[in-house]
Write a protein that holds these residues in place. Sequence first.
Motif, PDB file in Angstrom:
ATOM      1  N   ALA A  60       0.826  -1.203   0.000  1.00 29.98           N
ATOM      2  CA  ALA A  60       0.000   0.000   0.000  1.00 29.98           C
ATOM      3  C   ALA A  60       0.858   1.249   0.000  1.00 29.98           C
ATOM      4  O   ALA A  60       2.043   1.218   0.343  1.00 29.98           O
ATOM      5  N   ALA A  61       0.235   2.356  -0.374  1.00 29.29           N
ATOM      6  CA  ALA A  61       0.876   3.667  -0.310  1.00 29.29           C
ATOM      7  C   ALA A  61      -0.204   4.705  -0.073  1.00 29.29           C
ATOM      8  O   ALA A  61      -1.352   4.527  -0.470  1.00 29.29           O
ATOM      9  N   GLY A  62       0.183   5.788   0.592  1.00 29.47           N
ATOM     10  CA  GLY A  62      -0.819   6.792   0.892  1.00 29.47           C
ATOM     11  C   GLY A  62      -0.213   8.050   1.481  1.00 29.47           C
ATOM     12  O   GLY A  62       0.944   8.394   1.209  1.00 29.47           O
ATOM     13  N   VAL A  63      -0.998   8.721   2.335  1.00 27.54           N
ATOM     14  CA  VAL A  63      -0.638  10.023   2.893  1.00 27.54           C
ATOM     15  C   VAL A  63      -0.619   9.928   4.413  1.00 27.54           C
ATOM     16  O   VAL A  63      -1.509   9.318   5.018  1.00 27.54           O
ATOM     17  N   VAL A  64       0.378  10.544   5.046  1.00 25.04           N
ATOM     18  CA  VAL A  64       0.457  10.541   6.498  1.00 25.04           C
ATOM     19  C   VAL A  64      -0.737  11.303   7.071  1.00 25.04           C
ATOM     20  O   VAL A  64      -0.948  12.485   6.784  1.00 25.04           O
ATOM     21  N   HIS A  65      -1.513  10.600   7.890  1.00 21.98           N
ATOM     22  CA  HIS A  65      -2.715  11.179   8.503  1.00 21.98           C
ATOM     23  C   HIS A  65      -2.431  11.727   9.898  1.00 21.98           C
ATOM     24  O   HIS A  65      -2.982  12.753  10.307  1.00 21.98           O
ATOM     25  N   ALA A  66      -1.560  11.025  10.640  1.00 15.55           N
ATOM     26  CA  ALA A  66      -1.233  11.443  12.000  1.00 15.55           C
ATOM     27  C   ALA A  66       0.133  10.888  12.363  1.00 15.55           C
ATOM     28  O   ALA A  66       0.556   9.844  11.854  1.00 15.55           O
ATOM     29  N   ILE A  67       0.836  11.597  13.245  1.00 12.32           N
ATOM     30  CA  ILE A  67       2.148  11.138  13.697  1.00 12.32           C
ATOM     31  C   ILE A  67       2.162  11.080  15.218  1.00 12.32           C
ATOM     32  O   ILE A  67       1.522  11.879  15.898  1.00 12.32           O
ATOM     33  N   GLY A  68       2.903  10.115  15.748  1.00 12.66           N
ATOM     34  CA  GLY A  68       3.044   9.987  17.183  1.00 12.66           C
ATOM     35  C   GLY A  68       4.164  10.850  17.716  1.00 12.66           C
ATOM     36  O   GLY A  68       4.979  11.409  16.954  1.00 12.66           O
ATOM     37  N   GLU A  69       4.232  10.923  19.003  1.00 12.40           N
ATOM     38  CA  GLU A  69       5.273  11.704  19.663  1.00 12.40           C
ATOM     39  C   GLU A  69       6.664  11.240  19.227  1.00 12.40           C
ATOM     40  O   GLU A  69       6.938  10.046  19.123  1.00 12.40           O
ATOM     41  N   GLY A  70       7.520  12.193  18.950  1.00 13.49           N
ATOM     42  CA  GLY A  70       8.903  11.886  18.627  1.00 13.49           C
ATOM     43  C   GLY A  70       9.185  11.612  17.159  1.00 13.49           C
ATOM     44  O   GLY A  70      10.352  11.451  16.770  1.00 13.49           O
ATOM     45  N   THR A  72      10.009  12.600  13.663  1.00 11.79           N
ATOM     46  CA  THR A  72      10.535  13.783  12.966  1.00 11.79           C
ATOM     47  C   THR A  72      10.812  13.506  11.489  1.00 11.79           C
ATOM     48  O   THR A  72      11.012  14.439  10.712  1.00 11.79           O
ATOM     49  N   LYS A  73      10.817  12.244  11.143  1.00 13.52           N
ATOM     50  CA  LYS A  73      11.144  11.852   9.769  1.00 13.52           C
ATOM     51  C   LYS A  73      10.021  12.200   8.805  1.00 13.52           C
ATOM     52  O   LYS A  73      10.261  12.450   7.613  1.00 13.52           O
ATOM     53  N   PHE A  74       8.773  12.220   9.306  1.00  7.66           N
ATOM     54  CA  PHE A  74       7.607  12.481   8.461  1.00  7.66           C
ATOM     55  C   PHE A  74       6.693  13.496   9.136  1.00  7.66           C
ATOM     56  O   PHE A  74       6.743  13.687  10.355  1.00  7.66           O
ATOM     57  N   LYS A  75       5.852  14.122   8.321  1.00 10.74           N
ATOM     58  CA  LYS A  75       4.854  15.048   8.844  1.00 10.74           C
ATOM     59  C   LYS A  75       3.505  14.750   8.203  1.00 10.74           C
ATOM     60  O   LYS A  75       3.431  14.073   7.170  1.00 10.74           O
ATOM     61  N   VAL A  76       2.446  15.237   8.806  1.00 15.87           N
ATOM     62  CA  VAL A  76       1.108  15.054   8.271  1.00 15.87           C
ATOM     63  C   VAL A  76       1.048  15.643   6.859  1.00 15.87           C
ATOM     64  O   VAL A  76       1.530  16.745   6.607  1.00 15.87           O
ATOM     65  N   GLY A  77       0.473  14.861   5.935  1.00 12.28           N
ATOM     66  CA  GLY A  77       0.362  15.296   4.548  1.00 12.28           C
ATOM     67  C   GLY A  77       1.428  14.738   3.626  1.00 12.28           C
ATOM     68  O   GLY A  77       1.295  14.813   2.399  1.00 12.28           O
ATOM     69  N   ASP A  78       2.495  14.157   4.197  1.00  4.31           N
ATOM     70  CA  ASP A  78       3.541  13.552   3.358  1.00  4.31           C
ATOM     71  C   ASP A  78       2.997  12.332   2.617  1.00  4.31           C
ATOM     72  O   ASP A  78       2.245  11.529   3.179  1.00  4.31           O
ATOM     73  N   LYS A  79       3.408  12.188   1.363  1.00  2.00           N
ATOM     74  CA  LYS A  79       3.098  10.979   0.604  1.00  2.00           C
ATOM     75  C   LYS A  79       4.157   9.932   0.944  1.00  2.00           C
ATOM     76  O   LYS A  79       5.359  10.191   0.784  1.00  2.00           O
ATOM     77  N   VAL A  80       3.718   8.755   1.398  1.00  2.00           N
ATOM     78  CA  VAL A  80       4.669   7.760   1.880  1.00  2.00           C
ATOM     79  C   VAL A  80       4.274   6.350   1.467  1.00  2.00           C
ATOM     80  O   VAL A  80       3.118   6.075   1.121  1.00  2.00           O
ATOM     81  N   VAL A  81       5.260   5.470   1.529  1.00  2.00           N
ATOM     82  CA  VAL A  81       5.022   4.037   1.384  1.00  2.00           C
ATOM     83  C   VAL A  81       5.750   3.347   2.526  1.00  2.00           C
ATOM     84  O   VAL A  81       6.904   3.673   2.833  1.00  2.00           O
ATOM     85  N   ALA A  82       5.052   2.424   3.181  1.00  2.00           N
ATOM     86  CA  ALA A  82       5.629   1.679   4.290  1.00  2.00           C
ATOM     87  C   ALA A  82       5.688   0.199   3.925  1.00  2.00           C
ATOM     88  O   ALA A  82       4.695  -0.382   3.479  1.00  2.00           O
ATOM     89  N   HIS A  83       6.851  -0.387   4.095  1.00  2.00           N
ATOM     90  CA  HIS A  83       6.993  -1.840   3.953  1.00  2.00           C
ATOM     91  C   HIS A  83       6.189  -2.517   5.058  1.00  2.00           C
ATOM     92  O   HIS A  83       5.852  -1.894   6.064  1.00  2.00           O
ATOM     93  N   ASN A  84       5.888  -3.798   4.874  1.00  2.00           N
ATOM     94  CA  ASN A  84       5.026  -4.475   5.840  1.00  2.00           C
ATOM     95  C   ASN A  84       5.770  -5.060   7.034  1.00  2.00           C
ATOM     96  O   ASN A  84       5.145  -5.535   7.977  1.00  2.00           O
ATOM     97  N   SER A  85       7.100  -5.041   7.007  1.00  2.00           N
ATOM     98  CA  SER A  85       7.829  -5.715   8.080  1.00  2.00           C
ATOM     99  C   SER A  85       9.046  -4.916   8.516  1.00  2.00           C
ATOM    100  O   SER A  85       9.491  -3.978   7.841  1.00  2.00           O
ATOM    101  N   ALA A  86       9.574  -5.319   9.657  1.00  2.00           N
ATOM    102  CA  ALA A  86      10.849  -4.781  10.144  1.00  2.00           C
ATOM    103  C   ALA A  86      11.459  -5.808  11.085  1.00  2.00           C
ATOM    104  O   ALA A  86      10.760  -6.447  11.872  1.00  2.00           O
ATOM    105  N   SER A  87      12.757  -5.961  10.981  1.00  2.00           N
ATOM    106  CA  SER A  87      13.477  -6.891  11.849  1.00  2.00           C
ATOM    107  C   SER A  87      14.009  -6.138  13.072  1.00  2.00           C
ATOM    108  O   SER A  87      14.117  -4.915  13.070  1.00  2.00           O
ATOM    109  N   CYS A  88      14.372  -6.902  14.117  1.00  2.00           N
ATOM    110  CA  CYS A  88      14.762  -6.267  15.376  1.00  2.00           C
ATOM    111  C   CYS A  88      16.175  -5.704  15.338  1.00  2.00           C
ATOM    112  O   CYS A  88      16.502  -4.754  16.047  1.00  2.00           O
ATOM    113  N   GLY A  89      17.058  -6.322  14.521  1.00  2.00           N
ATOM    114  CA  GLY A  89      18.442  -5.866  14.446  1.00  2.00           C
ATOM    115  C   GLY A  89      19.314  -6.333  15.595  1.00  2.00           C
ATOM    116  O   GLY A  89      20.502  -6.022  15.642  1.00  2.00           O
ATOM    117  N   LYS A  90      18.745  -7.104  16.518  1.00  2.00           N
ATOM    118  CA  LYS A  90      19.475  -7.471  17.729  1.00  2.00           C
ATOM    119  C   LYS A  90      19.668  -8.977  17.905  1.00  2.00           C
ATOM    120  O   LYS A  90      20.589  -9.398  18.612  1.00  2.00           O
TER     121      LYS A  90
END
Length: 344
Positions: A60-70, A72-90
């Motif tokens: 999916a792809a769309g527009v940022v509707h709301a952001i949580g505290e902290g 800074t990488k994105f703001k409301v109204g940005d056009k974005v695409v989010a992958h479905n997964s993320a690994s822990c890195g640890k």
Amino acid sequence: MKRILFYAPEDIRVEEAEVPTPAKGEIVIKNVVTLTCGTDVKTYKRGYRYEPPFTMGHEAAGVVHAIGEGVTKFKVGDKVVAHNSASCGKCYYCKKGQESMCVDLIQNQFKNGAYAEYQLVPKKIVELNTFLIPEGMSYKQAALLEPLACALYGTEMTNFDIGDTVCVNGCGPIGLMFIRMCYLRGARVIACDLSDERLQLAKKLGAVETINIKDVKDQAQAVRDLTEDKRGVDAAIEAAGLPEVWSIALDMARPGGEVLFFGGTKKGLTVPVDTTKVHYEQLTLKGVFHTTPRHVNAAFEMLKMNAISADDFVQNEYPIEDTEKAILEHASGKVIKNCIVFPE
């Protein structure tokens, strides 16, 4: 908001839900498009390893509707695409560079599926695998991020050199992306499928030879006949998710060659292996699942370069109420992918 929930095989429903509120580090995306996927087809037909009901959709792809505290990488109204997964890195596997095996891998679609008007994106995915859509890139193009990342990972994990012959078995979305990536990496690609339309697209994407499996008695031999001395291909890729195709792929690899199994089959199935052949022909059999953050980043760069185009991969548009129809049409093989569209 409207969202799709899976209740049982061949039982998905549109339900009303509250628009999610992002916690610290999270964002909420108002989806514009969500694409159908072979995994959605499998889930619809036979379920998944999670206990239903659960949500569905992960391209999916769309527009940022709301952001949580902290955030800074994105703001409301940005056009974005989010992958479905993320690994822990640890964990052990992440530290070994095998992030798809992560013991704490987030698979967001089963909690916050993309077949929904609004989608919550967890902090780790926001940090690691969410991207601003550049000017000129369509939402449909951006939404191809996840499958392309998988095909890139699988291609890199396949052992072949420039000029080698690779056979891709199955010309669905992932198979077609494998064809394109193998071609761009310098392989001579043979494509196998039972759809002339998909094989025609395979040629456009770089396949030099195509085989309609309906027209041959022995698919593996037909592939071998297209190689020098009929020795077989340097690498055979299984992208259909069918145990019989796993077996066929084993028979088309040359001595010293490799077989990559990417298409996941139904749980509990087994495939017989000729141990004498594997041993004396020194075959390498390799399973590959999902993708890694490095390949997600690479896939986004490839999309920006137009290495593949949504025009080739995405056909019909449907409202969320017709998601089942879109998935069934995808399953029929009449389209490569369909698209659920939401009002902007």
